[in-house]
Scaffold this active site. Structure first.
Site, PDB file in Angstrom:
ATOM      1  CB  ALA A   1      -0.958  -0.151   1.242  1.00 19.42           C
TER       2      ALA A   1
ATOM      3  CB  CYS B   1       1.610  -0.050   5.170  1.00 21.25           C
ATOM      4  SG  CYS B   1       2.998  -0.029   6.557  1.00 21.25           S
ATOM      5  CG  ASP B   2       6.271   2.457   0.831  1.00 18.95           C
ATOM      6  OD1 ASP B   2       7.579   1.967   1.357  1.00 18.95           O
ATOM      7  OD2 ASP B   2       6.245   3.101  -0.281  1.00 18.95           O
ATOM      8  CG  LEU B   3      10.696   1.150   5.797  1.00 18.20           C
ATOM      9  CD1 LEU B   3      10.571  -0.095   6.335  1.00 18.20           C
ATOM     10  CD2 LEU B   3      12.160   1.592   5.258  1.00 18.20           C
TER      11      LEU B   3
ATOM     12  N   GLY C   1       4.849   3.227   6.954  1.00 17.87           N
ATOM     13  CA  GLY C   1       3.453   3.768   6.604  1.00 17.87           C
ATOM     14  C   GLY C   1       2.281   4.376   7.551  1.00 17.87           C
TER      15      GLY C   1
END
Length: 560
Positions: free
Chosen positions: A235, A268-270, A272
Site C-alpha cells: 500500500a 504498507c510502505d516502510l 506507512g
C-alpha cells in the site's frame, strides 16, 4: 499382590536403564508438511500469544524459537538485482530500460536469474541491506509514469498500463517460480496505487475519477494478481480522494479480494502506518492508526504493529479475529515458501551459492542491456560506425566515467565496473587513439568553464566524438522529483560546443526519465550524427560502439 510387585520391578529396571523404549511424540500439525496449509496456519496461530502475533506482523520479525518459527520474511529488494550488504550480485538494467526492450520473455528470464540468486542468498544466510536475506522481496514497481518529472521513473515500466501489465506478470512469475507446491521467493507489487509523485508523498492526496482508477491506474495490478498470482502488494504512502491507501478498505479489500480474488497479504510502505499520524493526520493516536490499517486490510507493517496491536485489541479498537486474519495471510505465504519445512523437501533449497553473479547471469544482463538501447535519431545512417576507419575517438561528458547504477542496488565490486570510456577502450583496442574529457559536471560545478574548453580541444580532429550526458541520483531518485525536464547543469551547452568543434558526434543519453535535449536533438536529427538513449545498468558499456543500433522499438516514454 503379584501384579503390584511386577510393575514395581519393571519401574526399577527402567530407572537403572535395564529397559528402554521410545514413545513417539506427536508432531504439531503446523510442522507437518503433509497437512493442508490452511490447517497448518490455523494450528500455528492457535498456539501464539497476542504479543507473538503482533511480533510476527512486523516485517523485521526475527522468529519465535519457542514455536520453531524461523526468520523468513525480512526487508529485501531486487528491483534490477538483489541488493546485498557485502557481496556483488548480477546487476540488470533498470526497469525503464527493460521496458524499452518490449520483451516480457526477457524480463521473465531476468527475474528467474534474480530469484535464483535471492534464494541462494537465503540458503547461505547472507546479509541484506538491513536484515538477513529473507524470502519476501519488494518488487516489481508497476506504477505508471504519468508525471514525467517523477523521480522514480527509473523503477517503473513507462506510461502504458498494458505494457506494464505484461511485464509485471512476467516479472512476478520469474520471481515466484513455477513449482506446483513451493514458491521460490515472494514478489510484492508496489506502490498500490496512483503513486507517481515524490514531493509531499507522505501526505498528498491524488484526485482520481472512478473511470481513471479502473481503466488507467489499476489494470496492471489486476493482471499481476489474476494472472501472476502475486504473493503480496504494498500500500502506497499517498491518499486517493482523501483516503490514505494504507487505511482504504475499497483499495485493500473490496477491489483486490472481492473483485480479483487476491489471496496474498498486503504490506504498507516502510513506516506507512506511522504516517497516518504524522503525515495524513488521520489521528493522533498510534493505536487508532494501527486499528484503522488492520480493519481496512493492511496485514503487515513495521514496529508500529508490533508495539501497538496488543494495545489496540485491549482497547477494543480492533478484534483479535482481525489480527488472526492478517497473520493468517502472512503466514500462509511463509508456508508456501517452504520456510517451515525440512530443506530437503524444498527444491529451491538446493540452489547453490555459485549462481550469484555467475557468468551465465552476467551474459544475460549484457543481452538485456543491449536490447534496452533506444536509437532516437540516426541522420544519414551515421551509425553503426565502421571500426576499421576509426583512428581517433573523443569520449566526452560527465556520464562517460561516472555512470549511475540505479535505485535499490549497492555495487560491491569496484573492479568489475565498466564505464562507457573503459568500454570503448576495450572494444576499439590499442590501435585506436582515445582522447577523453569530462566537459562539465552533471550538476553545475565551478570547474565547468575550464572543463568545457578541454572538451572542445579533445573533440577537434577526432573521427567521431561520443558525448555521454544524462542525470544521476542527485537529480532524480526516491524522494526527489525533477523541477524540469532539461539536461541539468551545462550539458546542453557542452553538446553545442562539441558539435561546433566536430559535427561527427554521437550523443548518448544516460538517464531515467525523459529529457528535453532540445538543441542536441534538433542538430543530430538535421545533420550527420546519432542520438542514443541508454538507461542505467552495467556491462553493456563494453560493446556500445559496435552495437548495430536499429530503431526497432519506440521508447516506453514519450521523448520531449
Amino acid at each position: 499382590m503379584i501384579k503390584n510387585k511386577m510393575w514395581t520391578a519393571f519401574a526399577a529396571a527402567v530407572a537403572i536403564g535395564c529397559v528402554s523404549w521410545t514413545i513417539a511424540q506427536p508432531v504439531a500439525p503446523y510442522l507437518d508438511p503433509t497437512q493442508p496449509i490452511d490447517n497448518r496456519v490455523d494450528d500455528l496461530i492457535s498456539r501464539m500469544t497476542l504479543e507473538e502475533k503482533a511480533t510476527e506482523l512486523d516485517h523485521k520479525a526475527s522468529g519465535i524459537p519457542r514455536l520453531q518459527i524461523p526468520e523468513w520474511g525480512g526487508w529485501n529488494q531486487c528491483l534490477h538485482g538483489v541488493w546485498a550488504k557485502t557481496r556483488t550480485t548480477t546487476l540488470f538494467p533498470v526497469s525503464i530500460a527493460m521496458a524499452a526492450t518490449w520483451d516480457p520473455e526477457l524480463v521473465h528470464a531476468e527475474t528467474t536469474a534474480i530469484s535464483d540468486e535471492a534464494r541462494a542468498m537465503y540458503n547461505i544466510h547472507e546479509r541484506g541491506p538491513s536484515t538477513p536475506c529473507g524470502l519476501v522481496y519488494r518488487g516489481p514497481v508497476i506504477n505508471i509514469s504519468r508525471n514525467p518529472r517523477w523521480g522514480r521513473i527509473q523503477e517503473c515500466y513507462g506510461e502504458d498500463p498494458y505494457l506494464t501489465g505484461r511485464i509485471g506478470v512476467a516479472y512476478v512469475k520469474g520471481l515466484q517460480g513455477d513449482d506446483p507446491k513451493y514458491m521460490k521467493i515472494a514478489a510484492t507489487l508496489k506502490h498500490y496505487a496512483v503513486n507517481n509523485v515524490e514531493q509531499g508523498r507522505l501526505s498528498l492526496s491524488a484526485t482520481v475519477s472512478e473511470r481513471m482508477l479502473y481503466e488507467y491506474w489499476l489494470p496492471h495490478f489486476r493482471d499481476c494478481v489474476m494472472e501472476g498470482h502475486v504473493a503480496s502488494m504494498m500500500a502506497a504512502y499517498n491518499s486517493i480522494n482523501g483516503v490514505p491507501c494504507i487505511a482504504n478498505k475499497l483499495l485493500l479489500t473490496d477491489i483486490p479480494r472481492g473483485q480479483w480474488g487476491f489471496d496474498g497479504f498486503i504490506v504498507c510502505d516502510l513506516t506507512g502506518v506511522r504516517h497516518l499520524v504524522d503525515g495524513h493526520h488521520m489521528t493522533t493516536d498510534m493505536a487508532v492508526a494501527v486499528a484503522n490499517a488492520l480493519n481496512a486490510g493492511c496485514d503487515y507493517d513495521d514496529a508500529e504493529y508490533r508495539m501497538n496491536i496488543p494495545k489496540a485489541v485491549e482497547r477494543k479498537l480492533v478484534t483479535e479475529d482481525v489480527v488472526n486474519r492478517a497473520l493468517g495471510r502472512v503466514m500462509k505465504i511463509g508456508f508456501r515458501l517452504g520456510a517451515f519445512d525440512p530443506p530437503e523437501m524444498v527444491p529451491f533449497s538446493k540452489i547453490p551459492e555459485s549462481v550469484i553473479d555467475s557468468p551465465e547471469h552476467r551474459e544475460l544482463a549484457l543481452k538485456a542491456a543491449r536490447e534496452s538501447i533506444v536509437l532516437l535519431s540516426n541522420k544519414n545512417n551515421f551509425l553503426p560506425l565502421d571500426k576499421t576507419k576509426l583512428k581517433t575517438v573523443a569520449v566526452i561528458g560527465p556520464a562517460a566515467e561516472k555512470p549511475e547504477y540505479g535505485n535499490y542496488y549497492h555495487y560491491n565490486n569496484e573492479q568489475n565496473k565498466v564505464t562507457p570510456l573503459q568500454g570503448l577502450k576495450n572494444r576499439l583496442g590499442a590501435g585506436v587513439e582515445i582522447r577523453s574529457a569530462v566537459g562539465c559536471g552533471i550538476l553545475p560545478d565551478k570547474t565547468d568553464d575550464a572543463e568545457l574548453a578541454k572538451a572542445v580541444e579533445t573533440a577537434k580532429g577526432a573521427d567521431v566524438a561520443f558525448v555521454f550526458v544524462g542525470t544521476n541520483l542527485k537529480v532524480e531518485a526516491e524522494d526527489r522529483d525533477r523541477k524540469n525536464l532539461d539536461l541539468p547543469g551545462m550539458q546542453e551547452k557542452l553538446i553545442e560546443a562539441v558539435y561546433a568543434a566536430n559535427p561527427n558526434i554521437v550523443v548518448v543519453q544516460m538517464n531515467a526519465g525523459p529529457l528535453s535535449t532540445r538543441w542536441g536533438a534538433r542538430q543530430c536529427a538535421r545533420d550527420a550524427g546519432g542520438l542514443v538513449r541508454r538507461r542505467r545498468g552495467r556491462r553493456c558499456n563494453r560493446r556500445l560502439p559496435a552495437r548495430r543500433l536499429q530503431p526497432r522499438r519506440p521508447s516506453p516514454l514519450h521523448s520531449v
